[in-house]
Scaffold this motif. Structure first.
Motif, PDB file in Angstrom:
ATOM      1  N   LEU A  88       0.829  -1.202   0.000  1.00 28.67           N
ATOM      2  CA  LEU A  88       0.000   0.000   0.000  1.00 28.67           C
ATOM      3  C   LEU A  88       0.866   1.255   0.000  1.00 28.67           C
ATOM      4  N   GLN A  89       1.948   1.237   0.773  1.00 31.75           N
ATOM      5  CA  GLN A  89       2.856   2.383   0.770  1.00 31.75           C
ATOM      6  C   GLN A  89       3.477   2.598  -0.600  1.00 31.75           C
ATOM      7  N   ALA A  90       3.867   1.499  -1.244  1.00 32.09           N
ATOM      8  CA  ALA A  90       4.470   1.611  -2.574  1.00 32.09           C
ATOM      9  C   ALA A  90       3.476   2.183  -3.582  1.00 32.09           C
ATOM     10  N   LEU A  91       2.221   1.745  -3.511  1.00 30.50           N
ATOM     11  CA  LEU A  91       1.207   2.258  -4.431  1.00 30.50           C
ATOM     12  C   LEU A  91       0.941   3.741  -4.184  1.00 30.50           C
ATOM     13  N   LYS A 140       3.039   5.846  -2.978  1.00 27.47           N
ATOM     14  CA  LYS A 140       4.210   6.592  -3.436  1.00 27.47           C
ATOM     15  C   LYS A 140       4.215   6.728  -4.953  1.00 27.47           C
ATOM     16  N   GLN A 141       3.828   5.654  -5.655  1.00 33.04           N
ATOM     17  CA  GLN A 141       3.759   5.729  -7.111  1.00 33.04           C
ATOM     18  C   GLN A 141       2.702   6.721  -7.564  1.00 33.04           C
ATOM     19  N   ALA A 142       1.624   6.826  -6.791  1.00 31.09           N
ATOM     20  CA  ALA A 142       0.559   7.765  -7.140  1.00 31.09           C
ATOM     21  C   ALA A 142       0.898   9.193  -6.751  1.00 31.09           C
ATOM     22  N   GLY A 143       2.033   9.385  -6.078  1.00 31.44           N
ATOM     23  CA  GLY A 143       2.437  10.728  -5.687  1.00 31.44           C
ATOM     24  C   GLY A 143       1.695  11.269  -4.492  1.00 31.44           C
ATOM     25  N   LEU A 144       1.093  10.379  -3.701  1.00 32.96           N
ATOM     26  CA  LEU A 144       0.340  10.814  -2.531  1.00 32.96           C
ATOM     27  C   LEU A 144       1.272  10.943  -1.339  1.00 32.96           C
ATOM     28  N   SER A 145       1.008  11.955  -0.535  1.00 35.52           N
ATOM     29  CA  SER A 145       1.801  12.136   0.680  1.00 35.52           C
ATOM     30  C   SER A 145       1.475  11.031   1.664  1.00 35.52           C
ATOM     31  N   GLN A 146       2.483  10.532   2.314  1.00 36.33           N
ATOM     32  CA  GLN A 146       2.274   9.436   3.247  1.00 36.33           C
ATOM     33  C   GLN A 146       3.245   9.575   4.391  1.00 36.33           C
ATOM     34  N   SER A 147       2.865   9.025   5.509  1.00 41.72           N
ATOM     35  CA  SER A 147       3.726   8.970   6.686  1.00 41.72           C
ATOM     36  C   SER A 147       3.671   7.562   7.242  1.00 41.72           C
ATOM     37  N   LYS A 148       4.739   7.160   7.852  1.00 36.60           N
ATOM     38  CA  LYS A 148       4.824   5.800   8.359  1.00 36.60           C
ATOM     39  C   LYS A 148       3.800   5.573   9.458  1.00 36.60           C
ATOM     40  N   SER A 149       3.019   4.516   9.304  1.00 38.62           N
ATOM     41  CA  SER A 149       1.992   4.221  10.295  1.00 38.62           C
ATOM     42  C   SER A 149       2.632   3.872  11.628  1.00 38.62           C
ATOM     43  N   LYS A 150       1.972   4.335  12.711  1.00 36.82           N
ATOM     44  CA  LYS A 150       2.495   4.034  14.041  1.00 36.82           C
ATOM     45  C   LYS A 150       2.443   2.539  14.317  1.00 36.82           C
ATOM     46  N   ASN A 151       1.471   1.853  13.697  1.00 37.98           N
ATOM     47  CA  ASN A 151       1.335   0.424  13.945  1.00 37.98           C
ATOM     48  C   ASN A 151       2.313  -0.398  13.110  1.00 37.98           C
ATOM     49  N   LEU A 152       2.932   0.233  12.095  1.00 34.71           N
ATOM     50  CA  LEU A 152       3.819  -0.530  11.229  1.00 34.71           C
ATOM     51  C   LEU A 152       5.018  -1.058  12.003  1.00 34.71           C
ATOM     52  N   SER A 153       5.590  -0.221  12.866  1.00 30.99           N
ATOM     53  CA  SER A 153       6.743  -0.677  13.648  1.00 30.99           C
ATOM     54  C   SER A 153       6.349  -1.793  14.612  1.00 30.99           C
ATOM     55  N   LEU A 175       8.781  13.685  -2.132  1.00 26.47           N
ATOM     56  CA  LEU A 175       7.333  13.513  -2.248  1.00 26.47           C
ATOM     57  C   LEU A 175       6.582  14.087  -1.057  1.00 26.47           C
ATOM     58  N   GLY A 176       7.274  14.790  -0.176  1.00 26.06           N
ATOM     59  CA  GLY A 176       6.600  15.480   0.912  1.00 26.06           C
ATOM     60  C   GLY A 176       6.470  14.704   2.202  1.00 26.06           C
ATOM     61  N   ASP A 177       7.065  13.518   2.294  1.00 23.19           N
ATOM     62  CA  ASP A 177       7.008  12.759   3.543  1.00 23.19           C
ATOM     63  C   ASP A 177       8.041  13.304   4.535  1.00 23.19           C
ATOM     64  N   GLU A 178       7.750  13.122   5.817  1.00 20.96           N
ATOM     65  CA  GLU A 178       8.694  13.545   6.843  1.00 20.96           C
ATOM     66  C   GLU A 178       9.942  12.653   6.814  1.00 20.96           C
ATOM     67  N   VAL A 179      11.096  13.271   7.011  1.00 23.14           N
ATOM     68  CA  VAL A 179      12.349  12.511   7.014  1.00 23.14           C
ATOM     69  C   VAL A 179      12.339  11.458   8.117  1.00 23.14           C
ATOM     70  N   LYS A 180      11.743  11.804   9.258  1.00 24.61           N
ATOM     71  CA  LYS A 180      11.729  10.863  10.378  1.00 24.61           C
ATOM     72  C   LYS A 180      10.877   9.630  10.088  1.00 24.61           C
ATOM     73  N   ASP A 181      10.003   9.706   9.071  1.00 27.94           N
ATOM     74  CA  ASP A 181       9.126   8.579   8.753  1.00 27.94           C
ATOM     75  C   ASP A 181       9.708   7.656   7.689  1.00 27.94           C
ATOM     76  N   ILE A 182      10.908   7.937   7.194  1.00 27.60           N
ATOM     77  CA  ILE A 182      11.503   7.073   6.173  1.00 27.60           C
ATOM     78  C   ILE A 182      11.878   5.737   6.813  1.00 27.60           C
ATOM     79  N   PRO A 183      11.452   4.617   6.238  1.00 28.79           N
ATOM     80  CA  PRO A 183      11.826   3.312   6.813  1.00 28.79           C
ATOM     81  C   PRO A 183      13.334   3.093   6.760  1.00 28.79           C
ATOM     82  N   ARG A 184      13.803   2.250   7.649  1.00 34.03           N
ATOM     83  CA  ARG A 184      15.243   1.997   7.719  1.00 34.03           C
ATOM     84  C   ARG A 184      15.781   1.439   6.411  1.00 34.03           C
ATOM     85  N   ASP A 185      15.039   0.551   5.764  1.00 33.87           N
ATOM     86  CA  ASP A 185      15.528  -0.061   4.527  1.00 33.87           C
ATOM     87  C   ASP A 185      15.673   0.962   3.404  1.00 33.87           C
ATOM     88  N   ASN A 186      14.954   2.077   3.480  1.00 37.05           N
ATOM     89  CA  ASN A 186      14.989   3.080   2.413  1.00 37.05           C
ATOM     90  C   ASN A 186      15.857   4.283   2.759  1.00 37.05           C
TER      91      ASN A 186
END
Length: 481
Positions: A158-161, A163-176, A291-302
């Protein structure tokens, strides 16, 4: 004498009366009558402290007055506490249960009550039941991890989709939290109470597990942080600079026992520690991704940080470099990446596909013949020296160069159109971001001034002369521009 307020009162004080009585006392001492009225008024309004002071003065002035002892007796009498109500003691009785029993004499059911024991005996648990419960718990845990892994895959897709659509996103709190369920840590840092292991022993573990080098070093640095903040479980006050110095020293100690190939993981681990721990307070040149996401929300792998202090989502950076024909240039500052950054980007799992584009750019620079470079130098000289009002010499030189390019082989034309050479504006220092063919066509279409085009063509010709005759032998080590 100033009156002081008492504890309680039954009315409002008459300040006019109090003022008149005090004035009477001051004009006609001892004024026993006025003092007695003042004490009575203080009692009526509840100013007991003031009444007591005036009653004592009245006793010294008129000890034989029969009203004075009454005032003192009333003021010195302690109030009786209110009578406490007897609390009814509730005796807990055993609960009763009504049942219906068959009476054969009357041929009917009759009600009967039975008392239940207040402390029922706990059912006995056999060892076999514990084994079954433990097995059920284990199976349930693995089932939970399987379901969590499925949910994690869906969230990442869902995050990848988005991002491809150019939508702003932030890392979900539940993802971690879901990641922690799917990939549990064997030794959490919070449970480690002793000091971190020696650098030599940790380096030995890293050498034995090179694929897990980054995560192992991250764990070691987190252990170092925990121990620095609270050695032997006793918290210490330590500022961010001192904490970071400790981490840098620990990183240097690990690097001294690792091979050159593994040393890069130490820098990556420190980079992730600074990103994921807000108390270190690391500031970056940018606060948001492209793409407008917060730097702190970037996943470790990326996550990746270049030497110019820009923080990147590698997925976005790779797409930007692809769109720029593989030129390894900072998409935000327009400056070329340093050789160290280029190496780091190309060895990153997401950046490995860029190596082929980098080699392609390198090979393009080999496909430009010497005669074409001389034509570029001739064109740049004319464009830079032309000071005429109608710029006819520059226009003629541009047309001649485009006509010359049209006579070249297809491969060389492709190289001229797609090759982007490292060059900066000689006046502003801003990096140019177009190929040789684009710059000439922009000059012909009056989109770029001739002098700026001449400046770029001159630097591009110098770059091509320097790269002639150099063959890229190892694509993994190829560094472009």
């Amino acid at each position: 004498m100033a009156a002081t307020s008492g504890t309680s009162g039954s009315g409002e004080p008459d300040m006019v009366l109090i003022g008149e009585l005090l004035e009477e006392i001051s004009r006609k001492p001892p004024a026993v009558g006025a003092r007695k009225l003042l004490v009575e008024h203080y009692l009526s309004v509840g100013w007991l402290d003031a009444a007591m002071d005036n009653a004592k003065e009245l006793k010294s002035l008129a000890p034989k007055d029969p009203d004075v002892p009454k005032f003192l007796q009333l003021l010195e009498k302690k109030p009786q506490p209110p009578a406490t109500e007897k609390e009814s003691v509730v005796v807990a009785t055993a609960p009763k249960v009504e049942t219906r029993e068959w009476d054969p004499k009357t041929g009917r059911y009759k009600k009967s009550t039975t008392k239940l024991s207040k402390t029922p005996e706990a059912p006995s648990v056999e060892i076999g039941d514990l084994e079954h419960a433990r097995e059920d718990l284990t199976q349930g845990h693995w089932a939970l991890r399987a379901r969590a892994k499925s949910v994690l895959v869906d969230l990442l897709q869902l995050q990848a989709l988005r991002k491809q659509a150019g939508l702003s996103q932030s890392k979900s709190k539940n993802l971690s939290k879901i990641e922690a369920i799917v990939y549990p840590r064997t030794v959490p840092t919070s449970s480690k109470t002793g000091p971190p292991g020696s650098a030599r022993s940790v380096a030995r573990i890293i050498r034995d597990n090179p694929k897990e080098a980054t995560s192992l070093i991250i764990t070691d640095l987190e252990d170092t942080m925990s121990w620095t903040r609270a050695p032997h479980g006793k918290p210490l006050r330590i500022n961010n600079d001192a904490l970071r110095d400790t981490l840098v020293k620990r990183k240097a100690a690990l690097e001294s026992h690792l091979t050159d190939k593994l040393k890069v993981h130490c820098e990556l681990a420190l980079m992730h520690i600074e990103h994921e721990h807000e108390d270190i307070d690391r500031n970056y040149a940018n606060t948001e991704t492209m793409l407008g996401d917060e730097v702190k929300d970037i996943p470790r792998d990326n996550f990746y940080v270049t030497e110019d202090n820009y923080a990147w989502d590698m997925d976005e950076l790779v797409q930007a470099i692809r769109a720029n024909s593989g030129v390894l240039r900072n998409p935000l500052s327009k400056q070329m990446f340093t050789p160290k950054d280029i190496k780091g980007i190309l060895i990153h799992p997401m950046g490995k596909p860029l190596a082929a584009l980098a080699v392609e750019q390198h090979e393009m620079s080999k496909g430009v013949r010497l005669a074409t470079i001389e034509q570029m130098e001739k064109l740049s000289n004319i464009l830079l020296e032309d000071q005429s009002a109608d710029t006819l010499p520059s226009r003629k030189a541009v047309d001649e160069f485009l006509a010359y390019i049209a006579t070249l082989p297809d491969l060389e034309q492709k190289a001229i159109d797609g090759l982007k050479c490292p060059a900066k504006d000689s006046h502003t220092g801003q990096a140019y971001d177009f190929s040789i063919g684009e710059s000439v066509r922009d000059a012909k279409g009056n989109r770029v001034c001739f002098h700026k085009t001449g400046d770029f063509i001159k630097q591009a010709a110098e770059h091509l002369r320097q790269n002639r005759g150099v063959v890229a032998t190892d694509s993994d080590k190829c560094v472009v521009m």
